[in-house]
Design an enzyme around this catalytic site. Sequence first.
Site, PDB file in Angstrom:
ATOM      1  N   SER A  14       9.124  -9.904  -7.972  1.00 42.03           N
ATOM      2  CA  SER A  14      10.437 -10.222  -8.798  1.00 42.03           C
ATOM      3  C   SER A  14      11.725 -10.647  -7.865  1.00 42.03           C
ATOM      4  O   SER A  14      12.554 -11.671  -8.433  1.00 42.03           O
ATOM      5  CB  SER A  14      10.841  -9.198  -9.576  1.00 42.03           C
ATOM      6  OG  SER A  14       9.756  -8.496 -10.233  1.00 42.03           O
ATOM      7  N   ARG A  26      -4.138   0.343  -6.819  1.00 38.27           N
ATOM      8  CA  ARG A  26      -2.986   1.456  -6.847  1.00 38.27           C
ATOM      9  C   ARG A  26      -2.092   1.619  -5.959  1.00 38.27           C
ATOM     10  O   ARG A  26      -2.006   1.115  -5.109  1.00 38.27           O
ATOM     11  CB  ARG A  26      -4.047   2.482  -7.055  1.00 38.27           C
ATOM     12  CG  ARG A  26      -4.644   3.068  -5.697  1.00 38.27           C
ATOM     13  CD  ARG A  26      -5.532   4.219  -5.730  1.00 38.27           C
ATOM     14  NE  ARG A  26      -6.001   4.512  -4.454  1.00 38.27           N
ATOM     15  CZ  ARG A  26      -7.100   3.952  -3.953  1.00 38.27           C
ATOM     16  NH1 ARG A  26      -7.701   2.897  -4.493  1.00 38.27           N
ATOM     17  NH2 ARG A  26      -7.384   4.161  -2.684  1.00 38.27           N
ATOM     18  N   ASN A  53      -0.273   2.982  -2.760  1.00 34.37           N
ATOM     19  CA  ASN A  53      -0.541   3.391  -1.580  1.00 34.37           C
ATOM     20  C   ASN A  53      -2.034   3.050  -1.122  1.00 34.37           C
ATOM     21  O   ASN A  53      -2.636   3.535  -0.154  1.00 34.37           O
ATOM     22  CB  ASN A  53      -0.544   5.183  -1.453  1.00 34.37           C
ATOM     23  CG  ASN A  53       0.724   5.514  -1.564  1.00 34.37           C
ATOM     24  OD1 ASN A  53       1.834   4.877  -1.084  1.00 34.37           O
ATOM     25  ND2 ASN A  53       1.079   6.695  -2.362  1.00 34.37           N
ATOM     26  N   GLU A  91      11.767   0.039  -3.425  1.00 37.05           N
ATOM     27  CA  GLU A  91      11.142   1.207  -3.795  1.00 37.05           C
ATOM     28  C   GLU A  91      12.019   2.228  -4.043  1.00 37.05           C
ATOM     29  O   GLU A  91      12.838   2.494  -3.508  1.00 37.05           O
ATOM     30  CB  GLU A  91      10.116   1.632  -2.911  1.00 37.05           C
ATOM     31  CG  GLU A  91       9.182   0.579  -2.590  1.00 37.05           C
ATOM     32  CD  GLU A  91       7.881   0.516  -3.717  1.00 37.05           C
ATOM     33  OE1 GLU A  91       7.496   1.554  -4.259  1.00 37.05           O
ATOM     34  OE2 GLU A  91       7.747  -0.355  -4.236  1.00 37.05           O
ATOM     35  N   ASP A 146      14.237  -1.007  -0.134  1.00 36.46           N
ATOM     36  CA  ASP A 146      13.236  -2.284  -0.024  1.00 36.46           C
ATOM     37  C   ASP A 146      12.641  -2.518  -1.602  1.00 36.46           C
ATOM     38  O   ASP A 146      11.476  -2.836  -1.512  1.00 36.46           O
ATOM     39  CB  ASP A 146      12.063  -2.140   1.065  1.00 36.46           C
ATOM     40  CG  ASP A 146      12.968  -2.233   2.346  1.00 36.46           C
ATOM     41  OD1 ASP A 146      14.060  -2.128   2.465  1.00 36.46           O
ATOM     42  OD2 ASP A 146      12.110  -2.429   3.323  1.00 36.46           O
ATOM     43  N   GLY A 178       3.195 -10.568  -2.934  1.00 38.60           N
ATOM     44  CA  GLY A 178       3.546  -9.840  -3.999  1.00 38.60           C
ATOM     45  C   GLY A 178       5.160  -9.663  -3.697  1.00 38.60           C
ATOM     46  O   GLY A 178       5.854 -10.436  -3.040  1.00 38.60           O
ATOM     47  N   GLY A 179       5.695  -8.739  -4.010  1.00 38.25           N
ATOM     48  CA  GLY A 179       6.950  -8.313  -3.851  1.00 38.25           C
ATOM     49  C   GLY A 179       7.467  -7.566  -2.569  1.00 38.25           C
ATOM     50  O   GLY A 179       6.637  -7.368  -1.717  1.00 38.25           O
ATOM     51  N   ASP A 180       8.703  -7.205  -2.577  1.00 37.79           N
ATOM     52  CA  ASP A 180       9.285  -6.375  -1.323  1.00 37.79           C
ATOM     53  C   ASP A 180       8.391  -5.002  -1.196  1.00 37.79           C
ATOM     54  O   ASP A 180       8.408  -4.222  -0.376  1.00 37.79           O
ATOM     55  CB  ASP A 180      10.860  -6.257  -1.455  1.00 37.79           C
ATOM     56  CG  ASP A 180      11.555  -7.239  -1.404  1.00 37.79           C
ATOM     57  OD1 ASP A 180      10.942  -8.506  -0.834  1.00 37.79           O
ATOM     58  OD2 ASP A 180      12.740  -7.585  -2.131  1.00 37.79           O
TER      59      ASP A 180
END
Length: 510
Positions: A224, A152, A154, A455, A453, A178-180
């Site tokens: 991505s 999930r 956090n 987000e 970043d 994973g990604g940034d």
Amino acid sequence: MTFDKAKKVLEFVLLKPNGVSTKHKINVGFDEILCIRSTPIKLKKGLPTCIGKDDSSSDTPNAIFIYYTIRVNVYIWRIREAAVFFTTTTEKKQWEQILQNTLKELEYRPKNLLVFINPYGGKGLAKTIYENQVAPLFDLAGVQAKVLLTERANHCYEYMQELDPETWNSIDGIVSVGGDGLFNEVLCSTVIRAQVDSNKDITDIEIDSLTTPRMRFGIIGAGSANSIVSTVHGTDDCSTAAIHIAIGSKCAVDVATVHEGRKLLKVSANAISYGWLGDVLRDSEHYRCMGPIRYQWSALRTTALHPTYFGRVSFTLSNQPEQPLKFPECKKPCEICDGTKTDSHTYHWQTDFTHVICCVIPCVSPFTPYCLAPYTGLGDGSMDLAMVPKVSRCANFRILRKVAMYGGKGLIPLERDLHVYRVSRWTFTPGALILGENTVEPEKVQQGAWNLDGEILPQPSDKALHFRLHPRLINYFGRELDLDDPRYRRCFCCYKTEKKKSNIVINPIE
């Protein structure tokens, strides 16, 4: 084979059948040696495919196998094998002991890693990428890795905050697969935990300095965009990143903190953007089912809508110029220009913005392959702040096209529409806070979203956001690229490496 113990360098010389040296030789530093084994492994295209246990009972008589890393082109790293055959078993054991002990003396090599995997990021291949491309390299180097699949948002942050002190002090590095976005969560949780343990208040933007976390950070690009890992290594190739982690490469990276008054919002080690880029990310969240192509779709939608946001950017330069900077006039009313309000920053500009972009690092990604901010560095102690005022759709399209095709350097001719400065801290004040919520110009108080970043960070209407750089705060598994090297402007096929002559060296040279 000769060994320079002082320099920790092995020299391999290919010999003729009669023992005469040939001109073919190679020097391998212990920085590049991944492991030394008594049994061989299978390599396919420079990567291990089958790693058996290095059991001395099943080793190859009178032979050791040295696996070292090498750049096969400007960016990509792979593994090669050097098989060394000795005349006696005693001689082989002596050499093996010397080389193994030297390899163990390399204190910067990671021994224990904590690996976070986002199984849902990008195309959902993070777990497969780790098992097939990363785990075999860690096994070959003898690195112990504890793997945690995030469940999930956090999850990583909560895990790091609750980690017991014994485990915290035993970790040599933290790796995100994973990604940034996942890396940003790892970064925030680790930096905040380091400040708590050292009794430092990270929420205080005026604090003298922050504590550098003891562990290094690594990214396996399975998202991505993979901007951070592409900036550090020049490529998002997962095996290259894993090799740098395994051999313990190290470089220092600048980090920026984002504050809302006395509240810490985020920690960033990539790019912070408001306006067009922020709206693209916010819009793309509605089309996650489309995969990575959602960014192109949202870019077209946002370009058609052409949003601009009224606000004020105040900033402090990292180095004071010889002559004062000149800006276009601020849009009225400007309290600072009128003298009714003071500002802690040296410079400010109040207008309608199409783009506000701050780059902590050069920012290489599939959308900006030639760097969004080519003049900044990973740990040069400054950020590049770029501001583009309200421009037409055609002008904005030209800016985006030049960045995609030529990078940030292609924007130099656009001096009228682009203003770039090297800063150490800056503040963005939204239009609603300047004019008030009940202004007669409602379009002036519209709020966009920040792309931090990868987000989304909503811009509050009643609060200014403050950004401060912390130079070389974290250490990363990587080696900073010299982007001015002419090789980085050439395609891979134009960069020729030394041809492989042989992986067997016989009769060690005394």
